[in-house]
Design an enzyme around this catalytic site. Structure first.
Site, PDB file in Angstrom:
ATOM      1  N   LYS A 154      46.369  38.915  48.843  1.00 31.74           N
ATOM      2  CA  LYS A 154      46.068  38.901  47.410  1.00 31.74           C
ATOM      3  C   LYS A 154      46.481  37.560  46.782  1.00 31.74           C
ATOM      4  CE  LYS A 154      45.531  40.958  43.148  1.00 31.74           C
ATOM      5  NZ  LYS A 154      45.490  42.104  42.304  1.00 31.74           N
ATOM      6  N   HIS A 200      44.277  56.125  41.375  1.00 36.38           N
ATOM      7  CA  HIS A 200      43.384  54.974  41.477  1.00 36.38           C
ATOM      8  C   HIS A 200      42.986  54.670  42.937  1.00 36.38           C
ATOM      9  CE1 HIS A 200      41.608  51.089  40.648  1.00 36.38           C
ATOM     10  NE2 HIS A 200      42.429  50.533  41.520  1.00 36.38           N
ATOM     11  N   HIS A 223      35.550  49.521  44.079  1.00 35.77           N
ATOM     12  CA  HIS A 223      35.956  49.790  42.695  1.00 35.77           C
ATOM     13  C   HIS A 223      34.802  50.167  41.777  1.00 35.77           C
ATOM     14  CE1 HIS A 223      39.725  48.217  44.110  1.00 35.77           C
ATOM     15  NE2 HIS A 223      40.293  48.335  42.936  1.00 35.77           N
ATOM     16  N   ASN A 265      37.288  43.762  44.319  1.00 31.35           N
ATOM     17  CA  ASN A 265      36.706  44.955  43.675  1.00 31.35           C
ATOM     18  C   ASN A 265      35.933  45.832  44.659  1.00 31.35           C
ATOM     19  OD1 ASN A 265      37.723  44.149  41.203  1.00 31.35           O
ATOM     20  ND2 ASN A 265      35.933  42.890  40.747  1.00 31.35           N
ATOM     21  N   GLU A 287      44.235  51.174  48.784  1.00 33.24           N
ATOM     22  CA  GLU A 287      44.125  49.726  48.515  1.00 33.24           C
ATOM     23  C   GLU A 287      44.498  48.915  49.758  1.00 33.24           C
ATOM     24  OE1 GLU A 287      42.925  47.973  46.014  1.00 33.24           O
ATOM     25  OE2 GLU A 287      42.914  49.294  44.261  1.00 33.24           O
ATOM     26  N   ARG A 313      51.858  35.662  20.421  1.00 33.36           N
ATOM     27  CA  ARG A 313      50.930  34.789  21.168  1.00 33.36           C
ATOM     28  C   ARG A 313      51.347  34.517  22.612  1.00 33.36           C
ATOM     29  NH1 ARG A 313      50.025  31.847  16.082  1.00 33.36           N
ATOM     30  NH2 ARG A 313      48.147  32.817  15.255  1.00 33.36           N
ATOM     31  N   ARG A 352      37.527  36.135  43.886  1.00 34.39           N
ATOM     32  CA  ARG A 352      38.377  37.274  43.500  1.00 34.39           C
ATOM     33  C   ARG A 352      37.578  38.577  43.358  1.00 34.39           C
ATOM     34  NH1 ARG A 352      43.463  37.297  39.167  1.00 34.39           N
ATOM     35  NH2 ARG A 352      43.966  39.494  39.457  1.00 34.39           N
ATOM     36  N   GLU A 373      38.546  35.112  38.442  1.00 32.38           N
ATOM     37  CA  GLU A 373      37.457  35.926  39.022  1.00 32.38           C
ATOM     38  C   GLU A 373      36.076  35.347  38.737  1.00 32.38           C
ATOM     39  OE1 GLU A 373      38.264  40.227  39.047  1.00 32.38           O
ATOM     40  OE2 GLU A 373      36.124  40.527  38.840  1.00 32.38           O
ATOM     41  N   HIS A 407      35.935  53.334  40.163  1.00 28.52           N
ATOM     42  CA  HIS A 407      36.309  53.447  38.734  1.00 28.52           C
ATOM     43  C   HIS A 407      35.547  54.583  38.065  1.00 28.52           C
ATOM     44  CE1 HIS A 407      38.210  49.252  37.761  1.00 28.52           C
ATOM     45  NE2 HIS A 407      39.068  50.126  38.214  1.00 28.52           N
ATOM     46  N   LYS A 420      46.395  40.448  36.088  1.00 29.54           N
ATOM     47  CA  LYS A 420      45.456  41.264  35.296  1.00 29.54           C
ATOM     48  C   LYS A 420      46.277  42.244  34.462  1.00 29.54           C
ATOM     49  CE  LYS A 420      41.089  41.132  37.782  1.00 29.54           C
ATOM     50  NZ  LYS A 420      40.069  41.887  38.525  1.00 29.54           N
TER      51      LYS A 420
HETATM   52  N1  GLY Z   1      42.801  44.487  41.380  1.00 35.51           N
HETATM   53  C1  GLY Z   1      41.846  43.476  41.483  1.00 35.51           C
HETATM   54  C2  GLY Z   1      42.330  42.133  41.075  1.00 35.51           C
HETATM   55  O1  GLY Z   1      43.481  41.945  40.761  1.00 35.51           O
HETATM   56  O2  GLY Z   1      41.528  41.226  41.004  1.00 35.51           O
END
Ligand code: GLY
Length: 356
Positions: free
Chosen positions: A224, A262, A245, A242, A185, A121, A238, A234, A249, A143
């Site tokens: 960031k 990526h 992305h 993206n 990035e 947990r 946040r 998010e 993606h 994330k």
């Molecule tokens: N890579 C996008 C984020 O961490 O929100």
């Protein structure tokens, strides 16, 4: 040493950045050692380059530490590898008081973070990112995820590390493609947040061999951390991370995670998003050209064989979609974003045409 804080009340943590930091990590981690079982999760090459020395230095100051070596590649972000890692932790005696140290790129960090967030947990973990992209993006903000056949990062959590240690010296052993992926990035941060930084990155990229990595990492990490501190889950802000992305993606999954990195896919996705921003009359032609000129300084993979219909299909199944509607992060200027939820399919298809 530069320290940047991710401010999340009782889950706040520091990101430490310094060339040569690896050697100082044992001393810094000492305050977290309560005699618990520690496990270093990494990959074979990184283990022999850096992990063995780290484990030795930790053992010298009485850390009870074992290692788990993952196979190479993005394919480790799977339910199978997740289960294998949890069972390995059980067999070496990890309990709910244990701590994980992750040493690796985005895939190692994402899988290990997901293990940390679910094992018994949830146990604490520390990130030591070794790629440019992991240093400026995936190791920060909590994330964690594994992929499913149907899409990237489909199964995951938001679970913050206890600390992140960034040693730009790791970049010396990276191949060009990996560094290029980080540049993708890096450009994103300037494009979504800071026009001056964007201009600086663009100038630095004219001579990539003299790129000031440590300085650039600090700039990106500050952005960031700031964004994650304001919107961890998010719910709003946040989302701008993206940028590039949604289409990126889809391109990544179309070509396969081993053929395209990526950050390279994100760079291609940013071109498409820039094109759409201009087509929707949000972004001036001049600003769009600036974005394109900078992205074209990267040695991006050849995508002349791209299948537009396949990409559109993948975009529609993106996890960022809401009831089938896909949200796009677009630009209204360099450094300014606008989130829109309706982009006509022909705009997306036309944007893909520029990648041919
Ligand atoms: N890579 C996008 C984020 O961490 O929100």
């Amino acid at each position: 040493m530069k320290k940047i804080k991710v401010a999340l009340k009782d889950r706040s943590y520091d990101i430490s950045i310094e060339s040569g930091l690896l050697n100082k990590i044992p001393k810094i981690l000492k305050v977290f050692n309560r005699g618990q079982k520690w496990v270093l999760i990494t990959q074979e090459k990184l283990m022999s380059l850096y992990g063995e020395g780290l484990v030795q230095n930790l053992a010298l100051i009485n850390f009870d530490i074992s290692t788990i070596i993952l196979p190479d590649g993005e394919s480790i972000k799977s339910i199978k590898e997740f289960e294998r890692t949890c069972l390995k932790m059980l067999s070496i005696g990890c309990d709910r008081y244990s701590s994980i140290i992750t040493l690796g790129g985005g895939a190692v960090g994402d899988l290990s973070g997901f293990v940390a967030s679910t094992y018994m947990r949830g146990i604490e973990y520390f990130q030591i990112p070794t790629t440019f992209l992991a240093m400026i993006d995936s190791s920060i903000g909590g994330k964690t995820a594994v992929n499913a056949n149907e899409g990237k990062n489909i199964i995951g959590t938001i679970y913050q590390p206890k600390s992140v240690f960034i040693d730009p010296n790791f970049l010396k052993s990276l191949d060009k493609k990996e560094v290029n992926s980080g540049f993708g990035e890096m450009i994103k941060y300037g494009a979504i947040w800071d026009k001056d930084l964007f201009e600086k990155i663009s100038t630095w990229l004219d001579n990539p061999s003299s790129f000031p990595f440590e300085k650039a990492i600090i700039d990106a990490v500050k952005i960031k951390s700031d964004i994650v501190s304001k919107d961890e889950k998010e719910k709003g802000l946040r989302t701008i991370l993206n940028f590039g992305h949604t289409i990126g993606h889809a391109i990544e999954s179309y070509y396969g995670y081993e053929r395209i990195k990526h950050g390279e896919a994100v760079a291609l996705g940013m071109k498409c998003a820039g094109f759409i921003s201009n087509r929707k009359r949000l972004l001036s032609l001049n600003a769009k050209n600036k974005l394109f000129n900078t992205l074209e300084k990267l040695n991006l993979p050849n995508t002349s064989d791209i299948n537009k219909k396949e990409i559109v299909k993948k975009i529609k199944s993106d996890k960022k979609s809401k009831k089938g509607k896909v949200k796009f992060v677009l630009l209204s200027d360099i450094g300014k974003t606008k989130i829109v939820s309706s982009v006509p399919q022909n705009f997306i298809e036309d944007s893909l045409e520029i990648l041919k």
